[in-house]
Design a protein around this motif. Structure first.
Motif, PDB file in Angstrom:
ATOM      1  N   SER A 158       0.825  -1.213   0.000  1.00  0.00           N
ATOM      2  CA  SER A 158       0.000   0.000   0.000  1.00  0.00           C
ATOM      3  C   SER A 158       0.859   1.263   0.000  1.00  0.00           C
ATOM      4  CB  SER A 158      -0.926   0.022   1.212  1.00  0.00           C
ATOM      5  OG  SER A 158      -1.809  -1.059   1.185  1.00  0.00           O
ATOM      6  N   LEU A 159       1.912   1.248   0.785  1.00  0.00           N
ATOM      7  CA  LEU A 159       2.785   2.427   0.834  1.00  0.00           C
ATOM      8  C   LEU A 159       3.513   2.628  -0.491  1.00  0.00           C
ATOM      9  CD1 LEU A 159       4.198   2.198   4.461  1.00  0.00           C
ATOM     10  CD2 LEU A 159       2.623   3.918   3.546  1.00  0.00           C
ATOM     11  N   GLY A 192       2.359   1.712  -3.395  1.00  0.00           N
ATOM     12  CA  GLY A 192       1.318   2.223  -4.286  1.00  0.00           C
ATOM     13  C   GLY A 192       1.020   3.690  -4.043  1.00  0.00           C
ATOM     14  N   SER A 193       1.032   4.095  -2.787  1.00  0.00           N
ATOM     15  CA  SER A 193       0.747   5.496  -2.484  1.00  0.00           C
ATOM     16  C   SER A 193       1.845   6.426  -3.004  1.00  0.00           C
ATOM     17  CB  SER A 193       0.540   5.695  -0.977  1.00  0.00           C
ATOM     18  OG  SER A 193       1.754   5.544  -0.274  1.00  0.00           O
ATOM     19  N   VAL A 194       3.087   5.962  -2.980  1.00  0.00           N
ATOM     20  CA  VAL A 194       4.181   6.770  -3.535  1.00  0.00           C
ATOM     21  C   VAL A 194       4.034   6.875  -5.054  1.00  0.00           C
ATOM     22  CG1 VAL A 194       6.686   6.859  -3.867  1.00  0.00           C
ATOM     23  CG2 VAL A 194       5.753   6.309  -1.622  1.00  0.00           C
ATOM     24  N   VAL A 202       1.212   6.860  -6.620  1.00  0.00           N
ATOM     25  CA  VAL A 202       0.129   7.834  -6.811  1.00  0.00           C
ATOM     26  C   VAL A 202       0.677   9.249  -6.671  1.00  0.00           C
ATOM     27  CG1 VAL A 202      -1.993   8.760  -5.771  1.00  0.00           C
ATOM     28  CG2 VAL A 202      -1.750   6.303  -6.137  1.00  0.00           C
ATOM     29  N   GLN A 203       1.478   9.493  -5.637  1.00  0.00           N
ATOM     30  CA  GLN A 203       2.012  10.835  -5.415  1.00  0.00           C
ATOM     31  C   GLN A 203       2.965  11.270  -6.530  1.00  0.00           C
ATOM     32  OE1 GLN A 203       3.560  10.001  -1.488  1.00  0.00           O
ATOM     33  NE2 GLN A 203       2.105  11.435  -0.561  1.00  0.00           N
ATOM     34  N   VAL A 223      -3.958  10.912   0.403  1.00  0.00           N
ATOM     35  CA  VAL A 223      -2.925   9.866   0.322  1.00  0.00           C
ATOM     36  C   VAL A 223      -2.008   9.942   1.540  1.00  0.00           C
ATOM     37  CG1 VAL A 223      -0.921   9.059  -1.001  1.00  0.00           C
ATOM     38  CG2 VAL A 223      -3.027   9.683  -2.195  1.00  0.00           C
ATOM     39  N   VAL A 224      -1.661  11.144   1.965  1.00  0.00           N
ATOM     40  CA  VAL A 224      -0.805  11.298   3.149  1.00  0.00           C
ATOM     41  C   VAL A 224      -1.504  10.748   4.393  1.00  0.00           C
ATOM     42  CG1 VAL A 224       0.265  12.999   4.691  1.00  0.00           C
ATOM     43  CG2 VAL A 224       0.556  13.200   2.221  1.00  0.00           C
ATOM     44  N   MET A 249      -3.548   8.303   4.498  1.00  0.00           N
ATOM     45  CA  MET A 249      -3.439   6.849   4.391  1.00  0.00           C
ATOM     46  C   MET A 249      -2.039   6.376   4.788  1.00  0.00           C
ATOM     47  SD  MET A 249      -2.400   3.910   2.606  1.00  0.00           S
ATOM     48  CE  MET A 249      -1.611   4.643   1.225  1.00  0.00           C
ATOM     49  N   GLN A 250      -1.031   7.127   4.380  1.00  0.00           N
ATOM     50  CA  GLN A 250       0.346   6.750   4.718  1.00  0.00           C
ATOM     51  C   GLN A 250       0.588   6.830   6.222  1.00  0.00           C
ATOM     52  OE1 GLN A 250       2.241   9.605   2.141  1.00  0.00           O
ATOM     53  NE2 GLN A 250       2.714   8.059   0.582  1.00  0.00           N
ATOM     54  N   THR A 288      -6.242  10.715  11.700  1.00  0.00           N
ATOM     55  CA  THR A 288      -6.153  10.514  10.246  1.00  0.00           C
ATOM     56  C   THR A 288      -7.529  10.236   9.645  1.00  0.00           C
ATOM     57  OG1 THR A 288      -5.597   8.156  10.463  1.00  0.00           O
ATOM     58  CG2 THR A 288      -3.765   9.714  10.264  1.00  0.00           C
TER      59      THR A 288
END
Length: 163
Positions: free
Chosen positions: A16-17, A19-21, A23-24, A56-57, A59-60, A93
């Motif tokens: 997930s992390l 994937g989030s990067v 996305v960013q 997104v942040v 979620m991180q 969060t």
């Protein structure tokens, strides 16, 4: 909780992390370009991309806090005061994600978004707020369990002295 569950959940968090990067670094700039090509004014692009990036942040941050709580579970020390900080951040969060989702819905109202879409996004905001409240209830259970753990330690200590 078994080691396999903890390892599996940590693997999901890592994926997930990553994937989030992605996305960013990749998807949000592409969204910016697409919004620009679609003629969305700068304020609209800034608002939409900023809300998405902040989401997104959140979620991180949530993922990192869950990772730390899993580490406490593995060590057998989740019923300690150190867990409260992570749980408090998780509550924050979800509350922030709820507000961001509502801001997104409000930002879509003057545009061409269908009222049903805005309503669905408002519903998602409400669900996220409900999750924040649920975690708050779970935090109070953690407080009770931590107090019981302290009681048990004190009683064991007294019993050891008697024996």
């Amino acid at each position: 909780m078994g080691t396999a569950v903890i390892v599996t959940l940590k693997a999901v968090i890592v994926i997930s992390l990553i994937g989030s990067v992605v996305v960013q670094a990749g998807i949000l700039p592409a969204v910016w370009r697409d919004l620009s090509d679609a003629g969305v004014p700068v304020w609209g692009r800034v608002l939409l991309v900023s809300v998405a990036a902040a989401f997104v942040v959140t979620m991180q941050v949530f993922a990192v806090c869950v990772w730390r709580l899993l580490t406490l579970v593995r060590r057998g020390s989740v019923f300690s005061p150190s867990a409260f900080g992570y749980v408090n951040v998780i509550i924050g969060t979800f509350a922030a994600a709820s507000v961001l989702t509502f801001v997104l819905a409000v930002a879509l109202v003057p545009g061409e978004a269908a009222p049903g879409v805005v309503g669905l996004i408002c519903g998602a905001s409400l669900v996220l707020a409900g999750i924040a409240l649920l975690v708050t209830v779970m935090r109070s259970l953690l407080v009770q369990a931590t107090a019981r753990e302290s009681e048990v330690r004190a009683l064991r200590s007294e019993l050891d002295e008697v024996v």
